[in-house]
Enzyme design. Structure first.
Site, PDB file in Angstrom:
ATOM      1  N   HIS A  75       6.343  27.136   7.161  1.00  0.00           N
ATOM      2  CA  HIS A  75       5.155  27.995   7.087  1.00  0.00           C
ATOM      3  C   HIS A  75       4.554  28.167   8.480  1.00  0.00           C
ATOM      4  CE1 HIS A  75       4.095  27.184   2.580  1.00  0.00           C
ATOM      5  NE2 HIS A  75       5.340  27.574   2.751  1.00  0.00           N
ATOM      6  N   TYR A 204      -6.519  27.356   1.439  1.00  0.00           N
ATOM      7  CA  TYR A 204      -7.619  26.386   1.366  1.00  0.00           C
ATOM      8  C   TYR A 204      -8.878  27.185   1.027  1.00  0.00           C
ATOM      9  CZ  TYR A 204      -4.894  22.779   3.884  1.00  0.00           C
ATOM     10  OH  TYR A 204      -3.953  21.842   4.261  1.00  0.00           O
ATOM     11  N   PRO A 296      -6.983  13.858   2.723  1.00  0.00           N
ATOM     12  CA  PRO A 296      -5.771  14.694   2.758  1.00  0.00           C
ATOM     13  C   PRO A 296      -5.976  16.135   3.230  1.00  0.00           C
ATOM     14  CG  PRO A 296      -6.524  14.394   0.495  1.00  0.00           C
ATOM     15  CD  PRO A 296      -7.395  13.528   1.347  1.00  0.00           C
ATOM     16  N   LYS A 300      -2.540  15.008   7.334  1.00  0.00           N
ATOM     17  CA  LYS A 300      -2.095  14.216   8.484  1.00  0.00           C
ATOM     18  C   LYS A 300      -1.463  12.854   8.135  1.00  0.00           C
ATOM     19  CE  LYS A 300      -2.926  16.952  11.616  1.00  0.00           C
ATOM     20  NZ  LYS A 300      -1.691  17.685  11.612  1.00  0.00           N
ATOM     21  N   TYR A 388      -3.493  21.299  13.291  1.00  0.00           N
ATOM     22  CA  TYR A 388      -2.802  21.320  12.000  1.00  0.00           C
ATOM     23  C   TYR A 388      -1.292  21.167  12.191  1.00  0.00           C
ATOM     24  CZ  TYR A 388      -2.180  22.521   7.078  1.00  0.00           C
ATOM     25  OH  TYR A 388      -1.880  22.476   5.740  1.00  0.00           O
TER      26      TYR A 388
HETATM   27  C1  PHB Z   1       0.307  19.154  -0.588  1.00  0.00           C
HETATM   28  O1  PHB Z   1       1.119  20.091  -0.649  1.00  0.00           O
HETATM   29  O2  PHB Z   1       0.411  18.156  -1.341  1.00  0.00           O
HETATM   30  C2  PHB Z   1      -0.801  19.216   0.392  1.00  0.00           C
HETATM   31  C3  PHB Z   1      -0.919  20.317   1.213  1.00  0.00           C
HETATM   32  C4  PHB Z   1      -1.953  20.371   2.137  1.00  0.00           C
HETATM   33  C5  PHB Z   1      -2.862  19.335   2.222  1.00  0.00           C
HETATM   34  C6  PHB Z   1      -2.738  18.225   1.404  1.00  0.00           C
HETATM   35  C7  PHB Z   1      -1.693  18.163   0.481  1.00  0.00           C
HETATM   36  O3  PHB Z   1      -3.873  19.418   3.117  1.00  0.00           O
END
Ligand code: PHB
Ligand code: APR
Length: 395
Positions: A75, A204, A296, A300, A388
């Site tokens: 991505h 997000y 999460p 990271k 990120y």
């Molecule tokens: C996930 O795909 O489990 C995932 C993706 C982004 C995050 C946390 C978990 O910030």
């Protein structure tokens, strides 16, 4: 009691312990990995799934990246949604082509267990009563039980890769360890669903009803999260309620929404930031979640663990090939520098995207102003993007 010897005793077969064992193997260094859980439990445990470029590069240079390169989903950007709109952040364009790859942590663990098995070096599951000792001696040891038998493992160094609830951090005298901690007043309700991802990048979302995250595991499986109470009762969340809440929190003017399908996994996790300083005590080195936890939102945790063991393997390699201990001595400071950088970023992403239960109107307006600034300033987007996708592991 049976007694045996190895160079490195590795406690914990999560991504940190398994990758360390593999990197040491590549340098010809002997290790024994011991894990309290079963092999199936470790392989099936559902965790995060975002790999930084550094983690992908490490897997590939260590010869365990074949399936990742076939099945991982690269991505180059993410979406941030708020106030009814989705905004794209072109991370690759802003960072000279760096990207993230979606590949479940349990897939990483599976690949590493297979690699370990091929080397025929010891990896013991379902051990009990693990006790590290003699950490300040020349020959520390780890005692444990397996199938009722007592074992003693004498070694040169112990790698504490046993996660947040492990034993290693607890054997360091409290006067020699400083703990920094912050608990968040919310958790995530996470699901896996048999539904093809309806966006090719993560979303997000900050919504008045709380945060939501759209992610994926494969072309057939969508991963979704909803902000909830830290002790949310899953019984109060039948599938229909989850989908309805997700539809609301992702609603934007462009009409995008996640595809729905059968939910086959559901769990609630709390969120905390945690740092133990230093990451070394005598001949014990802490790595991964044993030393630090991040919420999460910044994705990271796994990547920090990989960066730790990459440095630790290089330091042990230097020690065994030259007798020098410069890199071992630098291990903790370098890990803390990277760890605090990740703490800052994860805290920032978390507070920008979640709705705190005690938030005031002022807090909310300030949060919206921050999001507006983020998606309208190239400098702000670059700051998010470079954190990120992650800095190189030797930085
Ligand atoms: C996930 O795909 O489990 C995932 C993706 C982004 C995050 C946390 C978990 O910030
Ligand atoms: N003895 C042996 N093994 C232990 C002990 C013990 N006393 N206590 C815990 N373990 C095992 C756990 O069962 C687990 O398999 O140690 C392993 C630690 O693995 P993880 O918790 O996955 O931690 P780590 O390898 O540091 O991985 C990084 O970052 O964001 C997170 O979800 C991500 O778990 C991942 C972590």
């Amino acid at each position: 009691m049976t007694s045996s010897r190895t160079q490195i005793a590795i406690i914990g077969a999560g991504p940190a312990g398994l990758m360390l064992g593999h990197l040491l193997h590549l340098c010809g260094i002997d290790s024994v990995i011991i894990e309290i859980r079963s092999r199936d439990y470790v392989i099936e445990r559902v965790r995060a799934g975002v790999l930084e470029q550094g983690t992908v590069d490490l897997m590939s240079s260590a010869g365990v990246g074949d399936r990742l390169s076939r099945e991982g989903m690269r991505h180059g950007g993410i979406y941030i949604a708020f106030a009814g709109r989705r905004h794209h952040i072109d991370m690759a364009g802003l960072t000279g082509g760096r990207a993230i790859t979606i590949y479940g942590q349990n897939e990483v663990v599976k690949d590493l267990i297979e690699a370990r098995t091929r080397t025929a070096r010891p990896l013991f599951f379902e051990v009990d009563r693990v006790t590290p000792a003699g950490l300040e001696d020349r020959t520390p040891s780890v005692t444990f039980e397996q199938s009722g038998e007592h074992h003693e493992l004498i070694c040169d160094f112990i790698a504490g890769c046993d996660g947040f609830h492990g034993v290693c951090r607890t054997v360091v005298p409290s006067s020699r360890l400083r703990i920094y901690e912050r608990e968040y007043p919310f958790g995530w309700l996470g699901i896996l669903a048999h539904a093809s991802p309806s966006s090719d990048e993560l979303v997000y979302s900050n919504h008045p009803r709380g945060f939501a995250l759209f992610s994926m595991r494969s072309p057939q499986v969508t991963r979704l999260y909803l902000q909830c109470a830290p002790d949310e009762d899953l019984a109060a969340w039948p599938d229909d309620r989850i989908w309805s809440e997700l539809r609301t929190r992702f609603e934007t003017q462009d009409g995008w929404r996640p595809n729905e399908g059968e939910i086959f996994q559901k769990a609630v996790t709390g969120m905390r930031s945690f740092v133990a300083e230093p990451m070394r005590f005598g001949r014990l080195f802490l790595a991964g979640d044993a030393a630090h936890i991040v919420p999460p939102t910044g994705a990271k945790g796994l990547n920090l663990a990989m960066a730790d063991v990459c440095r630790l393997a290089a330091a042990l390699g230097e020690f065994y090939s030259t007798g020098r201990h410069g890199l071992l001595d630098a291990y903790s400071d370098a890990g803390l520098r990277r760890g605090w950088r990740a703490q800052r970023f994860s805290w920032w992403m978390t507070t920008m995207l979640h709705r705190a239960p005690d938030e005031s109107e002022f807090d909310h307006k300030r949060q919206l102003a921050e999001l507006e600034y983020l998606v309208s300033s190239r400098a702000a987007m670059t700051s998010l993007a470079e954190n990120y996708v992650g800095t190189p592991f030797d930085d």
